[in-house]
Scaffold this active site. Structure first.
Site, short mmCIF file in Angstrom:
data_model
loop_
_atom_site.label_atom_id
_atom_site.label_comp_id
_atom_site.label_asym_id
_atom_site.label_seq_id
_atom_site.Cartn_x
_atom_site.Cartn_y
_atom_site.Cartn_z
N GLU A 13 0.82 -1.22 0.00
CA GLU A 13 0.00 0.00 0.00
C GLU A 13 0.86 1.27 0.00
OE1 GLU A 13 -4.09 -1.39 2.17
OE2 GLU A 13 -2.32 -1.35 3.42
N GLY A 79 -12.63 -3.09 1.76
CA GLY A 79 -13.76 -3.84 1.20
C GLY A 79 -14.96 -2.92 1.04
N MET A 169 -9.13 -2.64 8.31
CA MET A 169 -8.67 -3.15 9.60
C MET A 169 -7.90 -2.10 10.41
SD MET A 169 -7.75 -7.03 8.32
CE MET A 169 -7.43 -7.70 9.93
N GLU A 170 -7.81 -0.86 9.89
CA GLU A 170 -6.96 0.15 10.56
C GLU A 170 -7.57 1.53 10.74
OE1 GLU A 170 -5.85 -1.34 7.62
OE2 GLU A 170 -4.87 -3.01 8.62
N ASP A 193 -12.27 -5.22 -3.03
CA ASP A 193 -13.17 -6.38 -2.98
C ASP A 193 -14.49 -5.93 -2.35
OD1 ASP A 193 -11.12 -6.52 -0.49
OD2 ASP A 193 -13.13 -7.11 0.14
N1 ADE Z 1 -9.11 -4.57 3.32
C1 ADE Z 1 -9.42 -4.80 2.02
N2 ADE Z 1 -10.52 -5.56 1.92
C2 ADE Z 1 -10.92 -5.83 3.18
C3 ADE Z 1 -11.96 -6.60 3.72
N3 ADE Z 1 -12.82 -7.23 2.94
N4 ADE Z 1 -12.07 -6.68 5.08
C4 ADE Z 1 -11.19 -6.03 5.87
N5 ADE Z 1 -10.16 -5.32 5.41
C5 ADE Z 1 -10.03 -5.20 4.07
#
Ligand code: ADE
Length: 225
Positions: A13, A79, A169-170, A193
């Site tokens: 990233e 996501g 996640m951050e 995604d």
């Molecule tokens: N980062 C990228 N895609 C993610 C997802 N589906 N869940 C958590 N962190 C992500």
């Protein structure tokens, strides 16, 4: 000259930002490497924090303590959590919070703030740059948790509770640390995604493309801050 902090979770990233910025001074502090560059009149300090909220909060705090940035930009992939948001679109945080912690623990106890608001001026700058790049972007809530969401049921339960535009996640931890330090903050994420049953496959396919897209946007943002 402003000092702008850029924090990403994974080396991928930050790879494009680092290759554009070129040779950097590197400071190793509390287990993190901080890359320091001058870029178009500003000082940019970028660091790879590692995955999930503890890493992100620690790295943000060490960044603020040592470099006193004027603002913090959290960048990377995420996501998609809103049906309008598609892979490779950008989500610009209006606010961030954890999706895996009962909100009242942060609201009714220190820091007495359950949701961390992003900086309005940074939001406008991010939107302007997405316009320049002709990239579709959405302003909205980003939620963060200790898992990669790739499960339709989990996605739906997070959607029902929080109505976010993106999950990662951050972001919530960077926003939390910035709130405590009164430092303006934004998270700018490119969707890799849809956080559903196909999420992991989509992530593998689009992560690099999404990371490059958001890196270009973040670097251009630093010129306008
Ligand atoms: N980062 C990228 N895609 C993610 C997802 N589906 N869940 C958590 N962190 C992500």
């Amino acid at each position: 000259m402003k000092t702008i902090a850029v924090i990403g979770a994974m080396p991928s990233e930050l790879a494009d930002i680092r290759s554009t910025l070129g040779e950097a001074g590197v400071k190793h502090l509390s287990g993190f490497d901080f890359y320091i560059n001058s870029y178009k009149g500003n000082k940019i300090v970028n660091a790879c924090c590692g995955i999930a909220k503890v890493n992100a909060a620690l790295c943000t705090q060490v960044m603020i303590d040592n470099f006193a940035p004027d603002c913090v930009i959290n960048t990377g992939v995420a996501g998609g959590m809103n049906s309008a948001v598609k892979v490779c679109d950008i989500v610009i945080s209006t606010e961030v919070l954890p999706h895996d912690l009962d909100q009242h623990f942060l609201a009714d106890y220190p820091p007495y703030c359950g949701i961390f608001k992003a900086d309005d001026s940074l939001i406008r700058t991010a939107e302007k740059v997405c316009g320049e790049f002709d990239v579709k972007c959405f302003r909205g809530r980003i939620v963060s948790g200790e898992s990669f969401v790739s499960d339709n049921k989990l996605k739906m339960s997070i959607q029902e509770k929080f109505e976010p535009y993106a999950v990662d996640m951050e972001s919530a931890a960077v926003g939390h640390a910035c709130y405590l330090n009164k430092t303006p903050y934004i998270s700018v994420r490119c969707i890799s995604d849809n956080a559903d049953d196909e999420g992991a496959m989509s992530f593998d396919e689009f992560e690099k493309i999404a990371a490059k897209r958001v890196a270009d946007i973040v670097l251009r943002m630093t010129e306008l801050i």
